[in-house]
Design an enzyme around this catalytic site. Structure first.
Site, PDB file in Angstrom:
ATOM      1  N   VAL A 213      18.312  -5.860   4.313  1.00 32.71           N
ATOM      2  CA  VAL A 213      19.159  -7.055   4.230  1.00 32.71           C
ATOM      3  C   VAL A 213      20.483  -6.649   3.595  1.00 32.71           C
ATOM      4  CG1 VAL A 213      19.374  -9.390   3.317  1.00 32.71           C
ATOM      5  CG2 VAL A 213      17.127  -8.545   4.043  1.00 32.71           C
ATOM      6  N   ASP A 214      21.565  -6.727   4.391  1.00 34.71           N
ATOM      7  CA  ASP A 214      22.871  -6.260   3.934  1.00 34.71           C
ATOM      8  C   ASP A 214      23.905  -7.355   4.150  1.00 34.71           C
ATOM      9  OD1 ASP A 214      25.117  -4.934   3.194  1.00 34.71           O
ATOM     10  OD2 ASP A 214      24.942  -3.308   4.662  1.00 34.71           O
ATOM     11  N   THR A 215      24.240  -8.088   3.083  1.00 33.85           N
ATOM     12  CA  THR A 215      25.230  -9.164   3.198  1.00 33.85           C
ATOM     13  C   THR A 215      26.646  -8.618   3.356  1.00 33.85           C
ATOM     14  OG1 THR A 215      25.441  -9.274   0.790  1.00 33.85           O
ATOM     15  CG2 THR A 215      23.812 -10.724   1.814  1.00 33.85           C
ATOM     16  N   GLY A 216      26.820  -7.306   3.200  1.00 30.76           N
ATOM     17  CA  GLY A 216      28.138  -6.712   3.375  1.00 30.76           C
ATOM     18  C   GLY A 216      28.383  -6.190   4.777  1.00 30.76           C
ATOM     19  N   LEU A 284      19.869  -6.239   8.805  1.00 34.50           N
ATOM     20  CA  LEU A 284      20.193  -7.645   9.048  1.00 34.50           C
ATOM     21  C   LEU A 284      21.565  -7.934   8.446  1.00 34.50           C
ATOM     22  CD1 LEU A 284      16.746  -9.321   8.217  1.00 34.50           C
ATOM     23  CD2 LEU A 284      17.582  -8.474  10.418  1.00 34.50           C
TER      24      LEU A 284
END
Length: 409
Positions: A213-216, A284
């Site tokens: 999970v990578d919000t960047g 993601l």
């Protein structure tokens, strides 16, 4: 005239007003009260030259107003002779890296510290070749000795020389870095720990995949190998090929426009950009996270799917794929070593006060610990913790990386 003095025992600088007609022995006596070094053990160095002859007048040495003189402690012949004829265990340890290697291998706690503070030496330690450890250790000791030699040259050089000024500026910068790190160790030690990456379990076309999970990240990504394993490689649209740029570059082979991902029992539609050479199976990105209004709850360590209300926990470190694990010999081999520091001690007591106190340990033991890459005060602290055992103190110095002679970035 006014002369400036500094000592290799501490960073303390002091000045004395003296006349050119006083003898060298008198000057040593004046320095003794300031430096804490007995006159009979003291050596004064000016312009890389030792000032000899206690009966000579100091004016005969060419000293001028505001010149810098280095005050150094020298060992007597009687203290050096026994160490040459009958080397103690500390001397044997420093001269034979194989002995140190066995000490590290027998102490898991110190070995773990070495993995964090000195990855090149830790990698050599884990290898089955003792000569590799010997080679790395000797090279690091050579770098430490060279930097110490440069520091001594800086202290005795003309302070108005441009090269000396550059060296002085670098020494000041390094001390500021040391102080900053010591403050972080004292007030924010958790910043030196490793952070577990955020992975969740999901299912793609009935195949289990661990997704990062990578919000960047702007888009959701999948490796070509993972797409082949999940049986969806046939859906790649090569018209969307290109180059992905971020931390480095990767070739995009194409795009899969829609695939269902199962997370926490919910089926979510997502598209993937397929990377040709990517160790991570799936990532993601923001496009998928925003579409399904996902919430990263670090307090409860879960990922909440906003559109369904379901949640799934983030994986523990032992459940992560090998490419995401931050500990162990493989990660230590890949990590970069700090230029001047690894792990240092918290702020020590005043070096001037420590130098003036009578040491409870033999001078040869203190020198051996200092040769491992630390200053006198740190050597005394480690010998105190080790209850006078120089071998234990040497291992502590090497693992905590007091010196700046570790591998360059």
């Amino acid at each position: 005239m006014r002369l400036l003095f500094t000592s290799d025992v501490s960073d303390h600088v002091f000045s004395l007003e003296v006349g050119e007609d006083i003898e060298l022995a008198v000057l040593k006596a004046l320095c003794e009260s300031e430096s804490g070094i007995p006159g009979q053990e003291m050596s004064l160095i000016f312009n890389n030259t030792s000032l000899d002859g206690d009966s000579r007048l100091i004016g005969s040495f060419g000293l001028k107003d505001n010149d810098m003189v280095l005050v150094r402690r020298r060992q007597s012949n009687s203290s050096r002779s026994p160490s040459r004829s009958v080397p103690g265990p500390s001397q044997a340890s420093m001269d034979d890296p194989r002995v140190l290697r066995e000490m590290f291998l027998a102490n898991p706690e110190q070995r773990a510290l070495l993995n964090q503070s000195n990855p090149p030496l830790a990698k050599a330690l884990e290898s089955s070749d003792p000569e590799e450890f010997n080679k790395v250790f000797r090279e690091q000791m050579r770098v430490r000795q060279e930097e110490e030699r440069r520091r001594m040259m800086m202290l005795t050089a003309d302070p108005f020389d441009p090269t000396a000024q550059q060296m002085i500026a670098e020494e000041i910068r390094r001390k500021n870095v040391d102080a900053n790190m010591e403050q972080a160790l004292e007030h924010n030690p958790e910043s030196f720990g490793t952070v577990v990456m955020l992975y969740v379990d999901c299912v793609v076309n009935k195949h289990h995949v661990k997704a990062f999970v990578d919000t960047g990240a702007q888009t959701t990504l999948m490796s070509a190998e993972c797409a082949d394993r999940c049986g969806i490689k046939r859906l790649i649209d090569t018209r969307w090929s290109g180059i992905a740029k971020g931390v480095g570059t990767q070739r995009i082979t194409g795009r899969i426009h829609m695939v269902q991902i199962e997370i926490a029992g919910c089926f979510l539609a997502s598209s993937f950009s397929i990377l040709e050479d990517q160790p991570m199976d799936m990532l993601l990105g923001l496009d998928m996270l925003k579409r399904h209004q996902c919430i990263v709850d670090l307090n409860r360590n879960v990922l909440i799917i906003g559109t369904t209300g379901k949640e799934t926990r983030f994986l523990n470190e032992n459940e992560l794929p090998p490419c995401a694990r931050m500990s162990g010999p493989a990660a230590a081999a890949e990590a970069t070593s700090a230029d001047d520091e690894a792990l240092a001690k918290a702020l020590a007591a005043s070096a001037e006060e420590a130098a003036s106190k009578q040491s409870p340990f033999p001078e040869k033991d203190i020198k051996e610990v200092m040769n491992a890459g630390c200053n006198r005060q740190q050597a005394l602290d480690e010998l105190t913790k080790a209850k006078g055992d120089p071998k234990v103190a040497i291992i502590a110095v090497l693992t905590r990386g007091f010196s700046s002679g570790t591998s360059k970035k």
